[in-house]
Structures are given as structure tokens and as C-alpha cells.
Write a protein that holds these residues in place. Structure first.
Motif, PDB file in Angstrom:
ATOM      1  N   ALA A  26      22.031  60.764 -19.270  1.00  0.00           N
ATOM      2  CA  ALA A  26      22.869  61.962 -19.243  1.00  0.00           C
ATOM      3  C   ALA A  26      23.239  62.296 -20.682  1.00  0.00           C
ATOM      4  CB  ALA A  26      24.123  61.726 -18.395  1.00  0.00           C
ATOM      5  N   SER A  27      23.819  63.472 -20.879  1.00  0.00           N
ATOM      6  CA  SER A  27      24.125  63.901 -22.247  1.00  0.00           C
ATOM      7  C   SER A  27      25.175  63.022 -22.908  1.00  0.00           C
ATOM      8  CB  SER A  27      24.603  65.360 -22.248  1.00  0.00           C
ATOM      9  OG  SER A  27      25.802  65.493 -21.496  1.00  0.00           O
ATOM     10  N   ASN A  28      26.043  62.412 -22.109  1.00  0.00           N
ATOM     11  CA  ASN A  28      27.137  61.615 -22.681  1.00  0.00           C
ATOM     12  C   ASN A  28      27.092  60.158 -22.232  1.00  0.00           C
ATOM     13  OD1 ASN A  28      27.839  62.178 -20.028  1.00  0.00           O
ATOM     14  ND2 ASN A  28      30.027  62.412 -20.471  1.00  0.00           N
ATOM     15  N   GLY A  29      25.887  59.680 -21.885  1.00  0.00           N
ATOM     16  CA  GLY A  29      25.800  58.273 -21.531  1.00  0.00           C
ATOM     17  C   GLY A  29      24.669  57.977 -20.579  1.00  0.00           C
ATOM     18  N   VAL A  30      24.873  56.938 -19.775  1.00  0.00           N
ATOM     19  CA  VAL A  30      23.818  56.474 -18.874  1.00  0.00           C
ATOM     20  C   VAL A  30      24.434  55.949 -17.584  1.00  0.00           C
ATOM     21  CG1 VAL A  30      23.822  54.143 -19.879  1.00  0.00           C
ATOM     22  CG2 VAL A  30      21.758  54.990 -18.725  1.00  0.00           C
ATOM     23  N   ILE A  31      23.693  56.072 -16.493  1.00  0.00           N
ATOM     24  CA  ILE A  31      24.121  55.588 -15.182  1.00  0.00           C
ATOM     25  C   ILE A  31      23.178  54.481 -14.732  1.00  0.00           C
ATOM     26  CG2 ILE A  31      24.361  56.189 -12.731  1.00  0.00           C
ATOM     27  CD1 ILE A  31      25.038  59.052 -13.629  1.00  0.00           C
ATOM     28  N   HIS A  32      23.764  53.385 -14.240  1.00  0.00           N
ATOM     29  CA  HIS A  32      23.021  52.354 -13.526  1.00  0.00           C
ATOM     30  C   HIS A  32      23.547  52.362 -12.086  1.00  0.00           C
ATOM     31  CE1 HIS A  32      21.665  51.107 -17.432  1.00  0.00           C
ATOM     32  NE2 HIS A  32      22.855  50.693 -17.802  1.00  0.00           N
ATOM     33  N   VAL A  33      22.675  52.260 -11.112  1.00  0.00           N
ATOM     34  CA  VAL A  33      23.041  52.454  -9.707  1.00  0.00           C
ATOM     35  C   VAL A  33      23.317  51.109  -9.038  1.00  0.00           C
ATOM     36  CG1 VAL A  33      22.350  53.486  -7.522  1.00  0.00           C
ATOM     37  CG2 VAL A  33      21.558  54.496  -9.679  1.00  0.00           C
ATOM     38  N   LEU A  34      24.446  51.037  -8.302  1.00  0.00           N
ATOM     39  CA  LEU A  34      24.849  49.817  -7.608  1.00  0.00           C
ATOM     40  C   LEU A  34      24.750  49.980  -6.095  1.00  0.00           C
ATOM     41  CD1 LEU A  34      28.106  48.685  -9.488  1.00  0.00           C
ATOM     42  CD2 LEU A  34      25.725  48.106  -9.980  1.00  0.00           C
ATOM     43  N   ASP A  35      24.436  48.862  -5.416  1.00  0.00           N
ATOM     44  CA  ASP A  35      24.405  48.888  -3.955  1.00  0.00           C
ATOM     45  C   ASP A  35      25.708  48.384  -3.330  1.00  0.00           C
ATOM     46  OD1 ASP A  35      24.313  46.151  -4.372  1.00  0.00           O
ATOM     47  OD2 ASP A  35      22.352  45.851  -3.420  1.00  0.00           O
ATOM     48  N   LYS A  36      26.708  48.107  -4.192  1.00  0.00           N
ATOM     49  CA  LYS A  36      28.003  47.642  -3.700  1.00  0.00           C
ATOM     50  C   LYS A  36      29.080  48.015  -4.703  1.00  0.00           C
ATOM     51  CE  LYS A  36      29.996  43.490  -1.538  1.00  0.00           C
ATOM     52  NZ  LYS A  36      29.683  42.070  -1.136  1.00  0.00           N
ATOM     53  N   VAL A  37      30.242  48.421  -4.212  1.00  0.00           N
ATOM     54  CA  VAL A  37      31.364  48.720  -5.094  1.00  0.00           C
ATOM     55  C   VAL A  37      31.916  47.401  -5.638  1.00  0.00           C
ATOM     56  CG1 VAL A  37      33.668  49.727  -5.262  1.00  0.00           C
ATOM     57  CG2 VAL A  37      31.918  50.824  -3.809  1.00  0.00           C
ATOM     58  N   ILE A  38      32.073  47.312  -6.947  1.00  0.00           N
ATOM     59  CA  ILE A  38      32.658  46.097  -7.525  1.00  0.00           C
ATOM     60  C   ILE A  38      34.165  46.280  -7.659  1.00  0.00           C
ATOM     61  CG2 ILE A  38      30.560  45.315  -8.687  1.00  0.00           C
ATOM     62  CD1 ILE A  38      31.524  46.628 -11.244  1.00  0.00           C
ATOM     63  N   LEU A  39      34.893  45.159  -7.602  1.00  0.00           N
ATOM     64  CA  LEU A  39      36.360  45.210  -7.579  1.00  0.00           C
ATOM     65  C   LEU A  39      36.943  44.330  -8.686  1.00  0.00           C
ATOM     66  CD1 LEU A  39      36.965  44.930  -3.720  1.00  0.00           C
ATOM     67  CD2 LEU A  39      37.072  47.000  -5.143  1.00  0.00           C
ATOM     68  N   PRO A  40      37.968  44.872  -9.368  1.00  0.00           N
ATOM     69  CA  PRO A  40      38.649  44.058 -10.380  1.00  0.00           C
ATOM     70  C   PRO A  40      39.535  43.004  -9.717  1.00  0.00           C
ATOM     71  CG  PRO A  40      39.773  46.147 -10.114  1.00  0.00           C
ATOM     72  CD  PRO A  40      38.562  46.201  -9.231  1.00  0.00           C
ATOM     73  N   ALA A  41      40.084  42.134 -10.521  1.00  0.00           N
ATOM     74  CA  ALA A  41      40.987  41.108  -9.999  1.00  0.00           C
ATOM     75  C   ALA A  41      42.174  41.770  -9.296  1.00  0.00           C
ATOM     76  CB  ALA A  41      41.491  40.220 -11.127  1.00  0.00           C
ATOM     77  N   PRO A  42      42.624  41.210  -8.169  1.00  0.00           N
ATOM     78  CA  PRO A  42      43.755  41.835  -7.429  1.00  0.00           C
ATOM     79  C   PRO A  42      45.042  41.723  -8.249  1.00  0.00           C
ATOM     80  CG  PRO A  42      43.130  39.728  -6.454  1.00  0.00           C
ATOM     81  CD  PRO A  42      42.122  40.015  -7.509  1.00  0.00           C
TER      82      PRO A  42
END
Length: 310
Positions: free
Chosen positions: A294-310
Motif C-alpha cells: 500500500a502507499s503507506n505500508g504493507v499488509i500481512h494476512v492473518l487467519d486468527k485475531v491476535i490478543l494482547p495480554a489481558p
């Protein structure tokens, strides 16, 4: 008279070497413009360079590396854009932007092309080159591909690599690129609900690990919430989405495997050699596609949403 004959012979020798796929056998090749003028494959390119007023620039000391589209490449572009050659040559702003996107500062022989890494032309933006079998294949800013059909044509002020498709700079930022892909419709809704669309449309650059619709659907089941409930919880949504964004431009070839990667959210995740992400809750997501530019970066596609520490 003798000097004139020598110069004429030099042009013929250079043109013959270029036409035979060599890198130029003359010890004193002409500059990039002169070499292109001596090669019948580049007549439209020469016309374009002259129409854009770039002949003097590409005749200067440089050095430059030019990824030079053939006549067939330009003919295909005219069909793709739905314009005539005269219309293209008459659109000087577009022509100049496109031509400069093919020019890199410095002489870069094929052996030194940084595979899989961003290559930044003089016009700005970036593209990348990958090795596919025995071919060197360029991915441009619009995720179109072009094959380098001849490498290392020498010029006095640089080097020419012939390509079979005209490269085009990016015309969509990360948000617009996601909007154009139906498999990211839930991600686009989430970005909008969290008020992050303007940020991810900014200059960046950003690297976004983008979950598909199926990934978001699985998350709703995992959390036991509806889509509306998730989109309404802007605090959680913002934490989750910014955990998918890494500052800077990180193409697949430069992803630090096994090293914690810090996100905009502040947390980290790690990528395994198999291109799987382990998030801060010990969950794993697969990177199923990489390097959507993209004009302002790049996308990598995931098959699962990742979650930060609770």
C-alpha cells in the motif's frame, strides 16, 4: 570523419549486444537514453522519456538503475488504462510519476538487487523484487507483477533491466486497500468503530497484520460476544487493533523470526519460522498471505485475531 565512424560503429555494437541479451560488450557504452535509443524494444519508452522532459536527467552522470518497460509492456498498459498512446504521452504529470517510479538512484546490477526488501525509486514509494524459479519478478505499489526479461544492460551512467510490464506506484493506502478486499470487511468496520481509519490512512509507514472475516467470526465465538458488542467496546477494540499494527515497513523478508516484535499497542508478539504468530496469551495465528503493498505500508494476512495480554 574517423571519430564519427568510430562513434557510429560503437552504437551498432551496443545495439547488437543488447538485442542478443548481453550486458553490453562495448567498453564505452552510451548513457541510458542513448542505449535505449539504440534498442528497438524501447522506442515507446524513449518517446515517453522525451515527452516527460526526463531525457536530460537520465543522460546526466547519475548513476541510475532503470527498470525499462518494453514496447509490449507499454502497449499492455494502454489497454489496462483504456487510453491511447497520445493520451498517455500528453498526460505529463502521470507520465512523469510513472517513469520516475522505474528509476532507482545508484547502479544496481541484478546480483545486488535486494530480494524481498523495499526498493525505493526516485519518485518515492517502493516496490519489491522476488526470485521465482529462475525469474526476477517485481511487485509494484498496486500489487501488479512484472518480470525482468533482461538484466544488466550497461550504460555509461548506470544499468538497465528490461521489464515486461509497466510498473505503477501505489494508489491506495492501507485502509483503502482493506476496503477494496471483501475478506477484510469486518476489519474495516472495526477500524472505523475504533476511530483508527484516519491514523492508518496517514503517512506511516505501518505494517498491519490483518485478520480476515473468518478470523473475526472465530473471535466472536471465543469471546462469547456479538459483532455489535465487540464494535461497541471501543477501549477493547482499540487495544486489539493496535496490537496488530507495527510501526515501520516490515516486508516478509525482514520479519524478525523468533524475536519479540513491538506493536503500536505496546505489547509484543513473536513470529515462528513457519510464519505463525504467538500472541501474549499463548494463542497462535497463521500468516496466510504476505506483502500486500500500500502507499503507506504493507499488509500481512492473518487467519486468527491476535490478543494482547489481558
Amino acid at each position: 570523419m574517423l571519430n564519427w565512424i568510430k562513434g557510429l560503429l560503437g552504437v551498432f555494437v551496443l545495439a547488437a549486444a543488447a538485442g542478443c541479451g548481453g550486458s553490453g560488450g562495448d567498453d564505452h557504452p552510451g548513457n541510458i537514453v542513448e542505449v535505449a535509443q539504440g534498442d528497438s524494444r524501447f522506442t515507446i519508452l524513449v518517446e515517453a522519456v522525451q515527452a516527460a522532459g526526463l531525457a536530460d536527467t537520465l543522460s546526466a552522470p547519475g548513476p541510475f538503475t532503470v527498470f525499462a518497460p518494453t514496447n509490449d509492456a507499454f502497449a499492455a498498459l494502454l489497454g489496462e488504462l483504456g487510453v491511447t498512446k497520445d493520451q498517455l504521452l500528453g498526460n505529463k504529470p502521470l507520465l512523469t510519476a510513472v517513469l520516475k517510479y522505474h528509476v532507482v538512484t545508484g547502479a544496481v546490477p541484478s546480483s545486488a538487487v535486494p530480494l524481498g526488501k523495499p526498493i525505493r525509486p526516485v519518485e518515492g514509494g517502493f516496490f519489491k523484487v522476488d526470485k521465482q524459479g529462475s525469474d526476477l519478478v517485481i511487485t509494484d505499489g498496486r500489487n501488479r507483477t512484472s518480470t525482468i526479461v533482461q538484466t544488466d544492460v550497461e550504460a555509461s551512467n548506470g544499468v538497465i533491466h528490461a521489464v515486461n510490464k509497466v510498473l505503477l506506484p501505489a494508489d491506495k493506502n492501507i485502509v483503502q486497500t482493506a476496503q477494496a478486499n471483501a475478506d477484510f470487511s469486518l476489519l474495516v468496520e472495526a477500524v472505523s468503530a475504533a476511530g483508527l481509519a484516519d491514523t492508518l490512512s496517514g503517512p506511516g509507514p505501518f505494517t498491519v497484520f490483518a485478520p480476515t472475516n473468518a478470523a473475526f467470526a472465530a473471535l466472536l465465538g471465543e469471546l462469547g460476544v456479538t459483532k455489535e458488542q465487540l464494535l461497541a467496546d471501543t477501549a477493547l477494540l482499540t487495544q486489539v487493533l493496535t496490537y496488530h499494527v507495527v510501526p515501520g515497513l516490515v516486508l516478509k523478508a525482514e520479519v524478525p523470526v523468533g524475536t519479540p516484535i513491538k506493536t503500536v499497542q505496546g505489547g509484543t508478539f513473536a513470529v515462528t519460522p513457519a510464519l505463525a504468530i504467538t500472541d501474549q496469551r499463548g494463542r497462535q495465528a497463521g500468516i496466510v498471505a504476505t506483502d500486500v503493498l500500500a502507499s503507506n505500508g504493507v499488509i500481512h494476512v492473518l487467519d486468527k485475531v491476535i490478543l494482547p495480554a489481558p
